[in-house]
Motif scaffolding. Structure first.
Motif, PDB file in Angstrom:
ATOM      1  N   LEU A   1       0.863  -1.183   0.000  1.00  0.00           N
ATOM      2  CA  LEU A   1       0.000   0.000   0.000  1.00  0.00           C
ATOM      3  C   LEU A   1       0.896   1.227   0.000  1.00  0.00           C
ATOM      4  O   LEU A   1       1.852   1.307   0.777  1.00  0.00           O
ATOM      5  CB  LEU A   1      -0.884   0.005   1.245  1.00  0.00           C
ATOM      6  N   TYR A   2       0.579   2.186  -0.867  1.00  0.00           N
ATOM      7  CA  TYR A   2       1.360   3.413  -0.980  1.00  0.00           C
ATOM      8  C   TYR A   2       0.489   4.588  -0.540  1.00  0.00           C
ATOM      9  O   TYR A   2      -0.612   4.790  -1.073  1.00  0.00           O
ATOM     10  CB  TYR A   2       1.846   3.613  -2.414  1.00  0.00           C
ATOM     11  N   LEU A   3       0.984   5.358   0.407  1.00  0.00           N
ATOM     12  CA  LEU A   3       0.216   6.465   0.970  1.00  0.00           C
ATOM     13  C   LEU A   3       1.051   7.737   0.985  1.00  0.00           C
ATOM     14  O   LEU A   3       2.234   7.709   1.337  1.00  0.00           O
ATOM     15  CB  LEU A   3      -0.214   6.142   2.408  1.00  0.00           C
ATOM     16  N   ASP A   4       0.419   8.839   0.630  1.00  0.00           N
ATOM     17  CA  ASP A   4       1.059  10.145   0.801  1.00  0.00           C
ATOM     18  C   ASP A   4       1.422  10.295   2.278  1.00  0.00           C
ATOM     19  O   ASP A   4       0.633   9.945   3.163  1.00  0.00           O
ATOM     20  CB  ASP A   4       0.078  11.245   0.373  1.00  0.00           C
ATOM     21  N   VAL A   5       2.605  10.810   2.549  1.00  0.00           N
ATOM     22  CA  VAL A   5       3.088  10.893   3.923  1.00  0.00           C
ATOM     23  C   VAL A   5       2.177  11.761   4.788  1.00  0.00           C
ATOM     24  O   VAL A   5       2.194  11.669   6.025  1.00  0.00           O
ATOM     25  CB  VAL A   5       4.550  11.403   3.950  1.00  0.00           C
ATOM     26  N   ARG A   6       1.355  12.578   4.154  1.00  0.00           N
ATOM     27  CA  ARG A   6       0.435  13.409   4.915  1.00  0.00           C
ATOM     28  C   ARG A   6      -0.603  12.589   5.677  1.00  0.00           C
ATOM     29  O   ARG A   6      -1.341  13.126   6.515  1.00  0.00           O
ATOM     30  CB  ARG A   6      -0.252  14.407   3.977  1.00  0.00           C
ATOM     31  N   VAL A   7      -0.658  11.313   5.411  1.00  0.00           N
ATOM     32  CA  VAL A   7      -1.597  10.440   6.101  1.00  0.00           C
ATOM     33  C   VAL A   7      -1.365  10.425   7.613  1.00  0.00           C
ATOM     34  O   VAL A   7      -2.287  10.156   8.394  1.00  0.00           O
ATOM     35  CB  VAL A   7      -1.525   9.007   5.533  1.00  0.00           C
ATOM     36  N   ILE A   8      -0.136  10.744   8.044  1.00  0.00           N
ATOM     37  CA  ILE A   8       0.156  10.707   9.482  1.00  0.00           C
ATOM     38  C   ILE A   8       0.037  12.084  10.143  1.00  0.00           C
ATOM     39  O   ILE A   8       0.246  12.202  11.351  1.00  0.00           O
ATOM     40  CB  ILE A   8       1.568  10.123   9.748  1.00  0.00           C
ATOM     41  N   GLU A   9      -0.313  13.101   9.370  1.00  0.00           N
ATOM     42  CA  GLU A   9      -0.441  14.435   9.949  1.00  0.00           C
ATOM     43  C   GLU A   9      -1.702  14.528  10.814  1.00  0.00           C
ATOM     44  O   GLU A   9      -2.735  13.940  10.497  1.00  0.00           O
ATOM     45  CB  GLU A   9      -0.501  15.497   8.848  1.00  0.00           C
ATOM     46  N   GLY A  10      -1.585  15.291  11.916  1.00  0.00           N
ATOM     47  CA  GLY A  10      -2.740  15.496  12.783  1.00  0.00           C
ATOM     48  C   GLY A  10      -2.957  14.415  13.814  1.00  0.00           C
ATOM     49  O   GLY A  10      -4.027  14.342  14.416  1.00  0.00           O
ATOM     50  N   SER A  11      -1.963  13.558  14.043  1.00  0.00           N
ATOM     51  CA  SER A  11      -2.045  12.484  15.053  1.00  0.00           C
ATOM     52  C   SER A  11      -3.294  11.614  14.902  1.00  0.00           C
ATOM     53  O   SER A  11      -4.062  11.431  15.855  1.00  0.00           O
ATOM     54  CB  SER A  11      -1.998  13.080  16.470  1.00  0.00           C
ATOM     55  N   PRO A  12      -3.538  11.069  13.712  1.00  0.00           N
ATOM     56  CA  PRO A  12      -4.711  10.200  13.534  1.00  0.00           C
ATOM     57  C   PRO A  12      -4.527   8.876  14.273  1.00  0.00           C
ATOM     58  O   PRO A  12      -3.417   8.480  14.631  1.00  0.00           O
ATOM     59  CB  PRO A  12      -4.758   9.986  12.024  1.00  0.00           C
ATOM     60  N   ARG A  13      -5.635   8.198  14.474  1.00  0.00           N
ATOM     61  CA  ARG A  13      -5.619   6.884  15.129  1.00  0.00           C
ATOM     62  C   ARG A  13      -5.711   5.809  14.051  1.00  0.00           C
ATOM     63  O   ARG A  13      -6.638   5.782  13.247  1.00  0.00           O
ATOM     64  CB  ARG A  13      -6.807   6.760  16.095  1.00  0.00           C
TER      65      ARG A  13
END
Length: 231
Positions: free
Chosen positions: A142-154
């Motif tokens: 799976l390839y994800l834009d690194v912004r996926v971890i912004e904002g401290s998601p769960r």
């Protein structure tokens, strides 16, 4: 004794129809038993099937239900005993020890800042967009834009649930039932039980090993990305 002789006879009759694979699952060719001994619920086939599975906690009513299901052409059914779980998959009964009395619907909170080691091993690496070269048809990554971890998601890994939907990549925002994705992939009932969903704030991002969502996909504006690889 007569009981011992009966058990020996049952084992000899059942042996050609039973196979324990390298995965530890017992497979019983129930359809072949029905073909050889009779298809109706009161046939010798039902008796032989019951005697083959009764030591795993299944009753005669389960054997009769399996025979009726096959006669009706049904598949994908699950049967539970106090100690074991069975699936009827196209005439083959697949049996494994049940996971116990603990719930199998467990959410595992995970981080994308490091490799995920349990309940499955997922290797996580970060790359510049210049490295991006996905393999066509590679559903193990799976390839994800690194912004996926912004904002401290769960982030969580959990078993799929009936009614789960995902918005697959390439479908212009339309959603699909996860169960329909299983149908496309021709998964057996046993394989379906093992599928996990990776979720971000409870939104499915990946049917692990099968289908990615459109969320945080790589776009022309992506500068860095994460690669999640199912090991």
């Amino acid at each position: 004794s007569a009981a011992a002789l009966y058990d020996i006879a049952v084992k000899r009759l059942a042996s050609p129809y039973c196979l324990t694979g390298a995965d530890g699952l017992l497979r019983i060719a129930a359809a072949r038993i029905a073909d050889d001994f009779g298809h109706h619920a009161a046939s010798p086939a039902t008796t032989l099937l019951f005697e083959t599975i009764r030591h795993m906690g299944f009753g005669s009513d389960t054997a009769e239900a399996i025979m009726r299901a096959m006669a009706a052409g049904r598949t994908g059914l699950r049967f539970d005993s106090p100690t074991h779980r069975a699936w009827l998959d196209r005439g083959v009964l697949i049996i494994q020890p049940s996971p116990g009395h603990e719930s199998t619907d467990v959410e595992n909170e995970v981080s994308l800042a490091r490799d995920i080691l349990a309940p499955v091993h997922i290797e996580i690496t970060e790359h510049p967009i210049s490295d991006f070269a996905p393999k066509t048809g590679d559903n193990s990554s799976l390839y994800l834009d690194v912004r996926v971890i912004e904002g401290s998601p769960r982030f969580t890994l959990r078993p799929w649930r009936r009614g789960d939907r995902i918005e697959p990549f390439g479908m212009n925002g339309k959603s699909r039932l996860v169960s329909d994705i299983f149908t496309d992939a021709h998964l057996s009932p046993h394989d379906k039980e093992r599928v996990l969903l990776l979720c971000r704030n409870d939104v499915p991002m990946w049917v692990v090993g099968l289908r990615a969502s459109r969320h945080f996909a790589i776009t022309p504006s992506t500068r860095r990305y994460l690669r999640l690889h199912l090991c």
